[in-house]
Scaffold this motif. Structure first.
Motif, PDB file in Angstrom:
ATOM      1  N   ALA A 248      49.238 -29.525 -40.291  1.00 58.54           N
ATOM      2  CA  ALA A 248      48.542 -30.771 -39.959  1.00 58.54           C
ATOM      3  C   ALA A 248      47.685 -30.654 -38.704  1.00 58.54           C
ATOM      4  O   ALA A 248      46.677 -31.358 -38.573  1.00 58.54           O
ATOM      5  CB  ALA A 248      49.558 -31.909 -39.793  1.00 58.54           C
ATOM      6  N   ALA A 249      48.053 -29.762 -37.781  1.00 56.86           N
ATOM      7  CA  ALA A 249      47.285 -29.616 -36.545  1.00 56.86           C
ATOM      8  C   ALA A 249      45.979 -28.861 -36.757  1.00 56.86           C
ATOM      9  O   ALA A 249      45.154 -28.777 -35.840  1.00 56.86           O
ATOM     10  CB  ALA A 249      48.123 -28.895 -35.487  1.00 56.86           C
ATOM     11  N   GLU A 250      45.779 -28.304 -37.964  1.00 56.46           N
ATOM     12  CA  GLU A 250      44.573 -27.528 -38.246  1.00 56.46           C
ATOM     13  C   GLU A 250      43.734 -28.170 -39.360  1.00 56.46           C
ATOM     14  O   GLU A 250      42.920 -27.507 -39.994  1.00 56.46           O
ATOM     15  CB  GLU A 250      44.969 -26.099 -38.639  1.00 56.46           C
ATOM     16  CG  GLU A 250      45.671 -25.356 -37.509  1.00 56.46           C
ATOM     17  CD  GLU A 250      46.404 -24.119 -37.984  1.00 56.46           C
ATOM     18  OE1 GLU A 250      45.825 -23.016 -37.889  1.00 56.46           O
ATOM     19  OE2 GLU A 250      47.547 -24.241 -38.447  1.00 56.46           O
ATOM     20  N   VAL A 251      43.934 -29.470 -39.573  1.00 58.89           N
ATOM     21  CA  VAL A 251      43.289 -30.177 -40.678  1.00 58.89           C
ATOM     22  C   VAL A 251      42.220 -31.138 -40.177  1.00 58.89           C
ATOM     23  O   VAL A 251      42.421 -31.850 -39.194  1.00 58.89           O
ATOM     24  CB  VAL A 251      44.354 -30.959 -41.490  1.00 58.89           C
ATOM     25  CG1 VAL A 251      43.696 -31.871 -42.514  1.00 58.89           C
ATOM     26  CG2 VAL A 251      45.295 -29.987 -42.170  1.00 58.89           C
ATOM     27  N   LYS A 252      41.095 -31.151 -40.869  1.00 63.36           N
ATOM     28  CA  LYS A 252      40.057 -32.133 -40.582  1.00 63.36           C
ATOM     29  C   LYS A 252      40.470 -33.492 -41.147  1.00 63.36           C
ATOM     30  O   LYS A 252      41.020 -33.569 -42.241  1.00 63.36           O
ATOM     31  CB  LYS A 252      38.728 -31.700 -41.231  1.00 63.36           C
ATOM     32  CG  LYS A 252      38.137 -30.412 -40.695  1.00 63.36           C
ATOM     33  CD  LYS A 252      36.850 -30.089 -41.462  1.00 63.36           C
ATOM     34  CE  LYS A 252      36.213 -28.800 -40.970  1.00 63.36           C
ATOM     35  NZ  LYS A 252      34.993 -28.466 -41.753  1.00 63.36           N
TER      36      LYS A 252
END
Length: 468
Positions: A248-252
């Motif tokens: 989730a921390a790497e999602v647009k």
């Protein structure tokens, strides 16, 4: 401060968001579905439909897949709501730390790390078996010493180690590069599965469905014993969509992207599994499908030998994408532990060049390659399942608390039929945990005790919460 009160101290979402700013938000809905389908549609689709049809359900195994997908979809909604409200790394670990307190988050994360590490190693072992079989069909073979670890009469399972190291090289190239390879592998794998479904449909014989739910399987309450047993086994083939939450921390645009990625994964997987089972049991009588390669067997039974090799290649691609996605998820979970100080903080460092948690990735690869190459995992297989089911239990139930937290109000995806659906998902998860073998529950209990000892001996003293 009382040590028990301190253990249940809660982390803030704002604190996690601040720490995760070092991660690069590059993943889209398509990428998440690629990661999810890459994990869920692994070796299971090429093995489970045949085994469960022959042993428990007959052609009704397709119904079992639909029921399993429904359960997975309900639990997926809980993860989708949490990941929309808390777009941070760590999946159930981070969610549990915010909702229940740090010690519960740690236990959930400790459970998931067991699932991820064992799953990578188990799938890599399966990859090795398929690869060695393919070599055998081509007239080549590795020495037995390089086909199994010491516990199985060999020295090292070479191909299991090699496939993990190849996955590592791809992941070290960065998220942008690895997601392209993952997505391409998933597209190819799905194409091969669709080839089997469409091509196999021409060889379906209607009489193979005449005994749709055989009498010998109609045991237990209302005669549903065989079907529920098959469903319980099949549910575990859907475990893996939860790994999406780890990214989730790497999602647009996580408010929308996370729910679409999770629910899209469950939907696509449900359709593919169900259609695969329908075609498989239509080509060959269910009694003959209790083999490790039922799809290839079915094609050989209708004189389509050339396609059996294609199916084997599809299985290899399926396992490879699952390994890639699970190493990705396990390294992000290890990063989260390091980020918060519950494991050495070096694991929480992110390299400036590729924005990767490189140290966490190295640890994940070393442990998983060791397990795959040297340790027989048959007795530990069910531990893969209990780790995820514990996360399902706490996260589904946690939706009830999430809605009441005014500081966690969000405008993203919300689980429908609140509060009934979250409660149903939690109770179903608990029921499946209870149905696991006692040996599995005992081994899991030992793992939790080890985790608690580490937490109180190291984690609680080094935790980021001590600075607040």
């Amino acid at each position: 401060m009382n040590i028990i009160k301190r253990a249940f101290a809660r982390e803030s979402v704002a604190g996690y968001l601040e720490k995760d700013q070092q991660m690069e938000r590059v993943l889209t809905t398509k990428d998440l579905i690629g990661l999810g389908v890459g994990t869920v549609i692994g070796s299971g689709i090429f093995i489970l439909p045949g085994h469960e049809a022959a042993s428990h359900a007959g052609p009704a195994v397709a119904v079992a897949f639909l029921v399993a997908a429904l359960f997975s979809g309900i639990c997926g909604m809980a993860f989708a709501e949490f990941s929309s409200a808390m777009p941070v790394a760590g999946s159930a670990y981070s969610y549990g730390s915010v909702i229940y307190g740090e010690i519960i988050g740690w236990i959930l994360g400790w459970s998931l790390i067991l699932e991820y590490f064992l799953a990578v190693s188990a799938i890599a072992t399966g990859f090795s078996a398929y690869f060695n079989n393919l070599l055998g069909e081509m007239g080549w073979s590795l020495p037995h010493a390089l086909q199994a670890g010491p516990g199985e009469g060999g020295v090292v399972n070479l191909m299991a180690v090699v496939v993990i190291l190849i996955s590592a090289l791809i992941l070290f190239a960065g998220v942008s590069q690895s997601k392209k390879i993952e997505n391409a592998g998933v597209v190819l794998k799905v194409a091969i599965i669709l080839l089997f479904i469409i091509g196999g449909a021409f060889f379906i014989k209607g009489h193979n469905y005449s005994d749709f739910y055989p009498k010998q399987f109609r045991t237990g309450l209302w005669g549903m014993g065989g079907l529920t047993t098959a469903t319980a086994s099949i549910i575990f083939s859907f475990l893996g969509f939860d790994t999406i939450a780890a990214h989730a921390a790497e999602v647009k645009n996580p408010n929308k992207t996370m729910s679409r990625g999770i629910l899209g994964t469950v939907g696509i997987s449900a359709v593919l599994y169900t259609l695969f089972a329908i075609v498989l049991t239509g080509i060959v009588n269910y009694k003959k499908l209790g083999v490790d390669d039922p799809a290839a067997f079915a094609l050989q039974a209708v004189s389509q030998n050339q396609f059996s090799i294609v199916i084997t290649i599809g299985a290899l691609i399926g396992m490879f994408t699952a390994i890639l996605a699970l190493i990705f998820a396990s390294s992000r979970l290890a990063y989260s532990f390091g980020r918060d100080g519950l494991l050495p903080r070096s694991l929480g460092k992110v390299t400036p060049r590729h924005r990767l948690p490189q140290n966490a990735l190295v640890v994940a690869i070393v442990v998983e390659a060791f397990l795959a190459g040297l340790v027989p995992l048959s007795t530990l297989a069910n531990l893969i399942n209990i780790g995820t089911l514990m996360a399902f239990l706490f996260i589904s139930f946690g939706v009830l608390f999430l809605r009441k937290r005014k500081d966690l109000a969000h405008d993203g995806f919300k689980m429908p039929l609140y509060p009934v659906l979250p409660a149903v998902a939690a109770l179903l998860s608990l029921f499946l945990i209870i149905r696991l073998p006692m040996e599995t529950l005992k081994l899991y209990g030992i793992w939790v005790i080890i985790g608690l000892v580490w937490y109180f001996a190291y984690g609680i003293r080094h935790s980021s919460l001590n600075k607040k």
